[in-house]
Design a protein around this motif. Sequence first.
Motif, PDB file in Angstrom:
ATOM      1  N   VAL A  50       0.730  -1.224  -0.057  1.00  0.00           N
ATOM      2  CA  VAL A  50      -0.168   0.043  -0.144  1.00  0.00           C
ATOM      3  C   VAL A  50       0.838   1.162   0.026  1.00  0.00           C
ATOM      4  N   ARG A  51       1.944   1.154   0.831  1.00  0.00           N
ATOM      5  CA  ARG A  51       2.901   2.469   0.781  1.00  0.00           C
ATOM      6  C   ARG A  51       3.484   2.431  -0.334  1.00  0.00           C
ATOM      7  N   ASP A  52       3.861   1.436  -1.271  1.00  0.00           N
ATOM      8  CA  ASP A  52       4.410   1.611  -2.586  1.00  0.00           C
ATOM      9  C   ASP A  52       3.464   1.796  -3.860  1.00  0.00           C
ATOM     10  N   PHE A  53       2.128   1.633  -3.466  1.00  0.00           N
ATOM     11  CA  PHE A  53       1.187   2.222  -4.438  1.00  0.00           C
ATOM     12  C   PHE A  53       1.091   3.742  -4.158  1.00  0.00           C
ATOM     13  N   LEU A  54       1.121   4.250  -2.982  1.00  0.00           N
ATOM     14  CA  LEU A  54       0.942   5.345  -2.793  1.00  0.00           C
ATOM     15  C   LEU A  54       2.088   6.377  -3.209  1.00  0.00           C
ATOM     16  N   HIS A  55       3.377   5.717  -3.097  1.00  0.00           N
ATOM     17  CA  HIS A  55       4.586   6.234  -3.593  1.00  0.00           C
ATOM     18  C   HIS A  55       4.695   6.315  -5.052  1.00  0.00           C
ATOM     19  N   ASP A  56       4.179   5.376  -5.599  1.00  0.00           N
ATOM     20  CA  ASP A  56       4.119   5.197  -7.042  1.00  0.00           C
ATOM     21  C   ASP A  56       3.391   6.304  -7.745  1.00  0.00           C
ATOM     22  N   ARG A  57       2.294   6.424  -6.976  1.00  0.00           N
ATOM     23  CA  ARG A  57       1.217   7.682  -7.508  1.00  0.00           C
ATOM     24  C   ARG A  57       1.380   8.900  -7.199  1.00  0.00           C
ATOM     25  N   ASN A  58       2.712   9.318  -6.420  1.00  0.00           N
ATOM     26  CA  ASN A  58       3.003  10.433  -5.936  1.00  0.00           C
ATOM     27  C   ASN A  58       1.873  11.099  -4.951  1.00  0.00           C
ATOM     28  N   VAL A  59       1.473  10.307  -4.079  1.00  0.00           N
ATOM     29  CA  VAL A  59       0.579  10.703  -3.226  1.00  0.00           C
ATOM     30  C   VAL A  59       1.302  10.837  -1.810  1.00  0.00           C
ATOM     31  N   SER A  60       1.365  12.143  -1.298  1.00  0.00           N
ATOM     32  CA  SER A  60       1.909  12.428   0.036  1.00  0.00           C
ATOM     33  C   SER A  60       1.164  11.976   1.110  1.00  0.00           C
ATOM     34  N   VAL A  61       1.474  11.361   2.233  1.00  0.00           N
ATOM     35  CA  VAL A  61       0.703  11.065   3.325  1.00  0.00           C
ATOM     36  C   VAL A  61       1.223  11.774   4.491  1.00  0.00           C
ATOM     37  N   LEU A  62       0.127  12.273   5.164  1.00  0.00           N
ATOM     38  CA  LEU A  62       0.624  13.097   6.758  1.00  0.00           C
ATOM     39  C   LEU A  62       0.751  12.087   7.827  1.00  0.00           C
ATOM     40  N   PRO A  63       1.811  12.141   8.178  1.00  0.00           N
ATOM     41  CA  PRO A  63       2.269  11.387   9.248  1.00  0.00           C
ATOM     42  C   PRO A  63       1.341  11.475  10.428  1.00  0.00           C
ATOM     43  N   TRP A  64       0.899  10.470  11.100  1.00  0.00           N
ATOM     44  CA  TRP A  64      -0.169  10.284  12.007  1.00  0.00           C
ATOM     45  C   TRP A  64       0.169   9.315  13.045  1.00  0.00           C
ATOM     46  N   PRO A  65       0.123   9.793  14.549  1.00  0.00           N
ATOM     47  CA  PRO A  65       0.500   8.764  15.631  1.00  0.00           C
ATOM     48  C   PRO A  65      -0.595   7.793  15.582  1.00  0.00           C
ATOM     49  N   ALA A  66      -0.192   6.593  16.450  1.00  0.00           N
ATOM     50  CA  ALA A  66      -1.241   5.612  16.629  1.00  0.00           C
ATOM     51  C   ALA A  66      -2.297   6.159  17.450  1.00  0.00           C
ATOM     52  N   LYS A  67      -3.472   5.326  17.314  1.00  0.00           N
ATOM     53  CA  LYS A  67      -4.612   5.421  18.324  1.00  0.00           C
ATOM     54  C   LYS A  67      -4.842   6.975  18.595  1.00  0.00           C
ATOM     55  N   ASN A  68      -5.110   7.803  17.533  1.00  0.00           N
ATOM     56  CA  ASN A  68      -5.329   9.366  17.773  1.00  0.00           C
ATOM     57  C   ASN A  68      -6.834   9.536  17.272  1.00  0.00           C
ATOM     58  N   PRO A  69      -8.007   8.864  17.535  1.00  0.00           N
ATOM     59  CA  PRO A  69      -8.889   9.398  16.854  1.00  0.00           C
ATOM     60  C   PRO A  69      -9.539  10.456  17.219  1.00  0.00           C
ATOM     61  N   ASP A  70      -9.192  11.028  18.546  1.00  0.00           N
ATOM     62  CA  ASP A  70      -9.753  12.478  18.863  1.00  0.00           C
ATOM     63  C   ASP A  70      -8.940  13.619  18.221  1.00  0.00           C
ATOM     64  N   LEU A  71      -7.931  13.453  17.481  1.00  0.00           N
ATOM     65  CA  LEU A  71      -7.162  14.199  16.472  1.00  0.00           C
ATOM     66  C   LEU A  71      -7.914  14.392  14.939  1.00  0.00           C
ATOM     67  N   ASN A  72      -8.521  13.209  14.680  1.00  0.00           N
ATOM     68  CA  ASN A  72      -9.249  13.469  13.305  1.00  0.00           C
ATOM     69  C   ASN A  72     -10.622  13.872  13.364  1.00  0.00           C
ATOM     70  N   PRO A  73     -10.650  15.063  12.564  1.00  0.00           N
ATOM     71  CA  PRO A  73     -12.143  15.643  12.681  1.00  0.00           C
ATOM     72  C   PRO A  73     -13.230  14.776  11.969  1.00  0.00           C
ATOM     73  N   ILE A  74     -12.809  13.921  11.228  1.00  0.00           N
ATOM     74  CA  ILE A  74     -13.759  12.992  10.629  1.00  0.00           C
ATOM     75  C   ILE A  74     -14.365  12.266  11.586  1.00  0.00           C
ATOM     76  N   GLU A  75     -14.110  11.852  12.925  1.00  0.00           N
ATOM     77  CA  GLU A  75     -14.721  11.155  14.053  1.00  0.00           C
ATOM     78  C   GLU A  75     -15.865  11.845  14.241  1.00  0.00           C
ATOM     79  N   HIS A  76     -15.874  13.173  14.325  1.00  0.00           N
ATOM     80  CA  HIS A  76     -17.014  13.902  14.690  1.00  0.00           C
ATOM     81  C   HIS A  76     -18.045  13.887  13.696  1.00  0.00           C
TER      82      HIS A  76
END
Length: 339
Positions: free
Chosen positions: A251-277
Amino acid sequence: MPRVPAHLRERALGMPQGGMRTADVARAINCNVRTVRRLRQRNMETGRIADRPRSGRPRVTTPAQDRYIRTSHLRDRYRMATTTARVTPGTHNPSISAQTVCNRLREAGLRACRPVVRQVLTRHLRQQRRLWAQTHRRWTRQDWQKVLFTDESRFCLTRGDGRIRIYRRRNERYTEACTLERDRFGGGGSVMVWGGVSQHHRTELVVIAGNLNAVHYREDILLPHVVPFLQAHPDMPLQHDNATSHTASFVRDFLHDRNVSVLPWPAKNPDLNPIEHVWDLLDWCVRARAIPPRNVRERAGALVEEWGNISQQELANQVQSMRRRCTAILNAAGGHTRY
């Protein structure tokens, strides 16, 4: 129900004249809404606010027992009123009733409420959350509005944790003593969906058949939905959590080949993701329908329909809260926040 003192009765009659609601008045003087209504009606009919004559039944607990009841439930928030009633002898009976325990706790401002359910955070996870918040606390709204926040969520036909109650005071909802930590959520008949939101855009809501693994995530989510969306909106990083389906090597290789930048995200962090609300809002919209869904298929259709009915302003408000979320994590030293 404890008696309302005379000075609070006069205060309760004067509050509605200032524009307060009956529920706010009852909350301010620590009594039931019906008590305020009956007090107002008695004042209109008789012109008096004095307490009605009662039988004068003696109090079945001593002041020391009242302190014991209050202290035991403050030490153990999950302690049941029936447990305390069994071990507390009465002045006239071998034991007191559970209703008596509830009355004493209510006099102390303790009410039975559902606990806030949170993820289990170890010391290492708290450090990761704090470091991540320190790195991104200076991001502006223009920086956050370029991020595509994505996540999966499972919507159950029935609510969980319906029978678990804790005793807490007002404004103690998000304290550590009133928080229930769990590793797993949900259960029963459910529908799993995927979606993404940003400041000005949103993706389609994808209904996932069964569980989501790395292959399905690449073939059913990234290839038909994420990659075309990011190609239409360049310079937009992708945010997804550290689920195994997201962090697989191919999956990481697939995103790298498509030039998709991924935002680093810590583990078990649902209260930081606004989509949870957004998931919570979507759940309330589905449950508020005139005809609620009766099975999994109807619930999936209702979720897709209500996803399109959510206003973009609601999504923008959640994305704009990212700076406040980072500040809240720093103030909590990497622990749980109100989000």
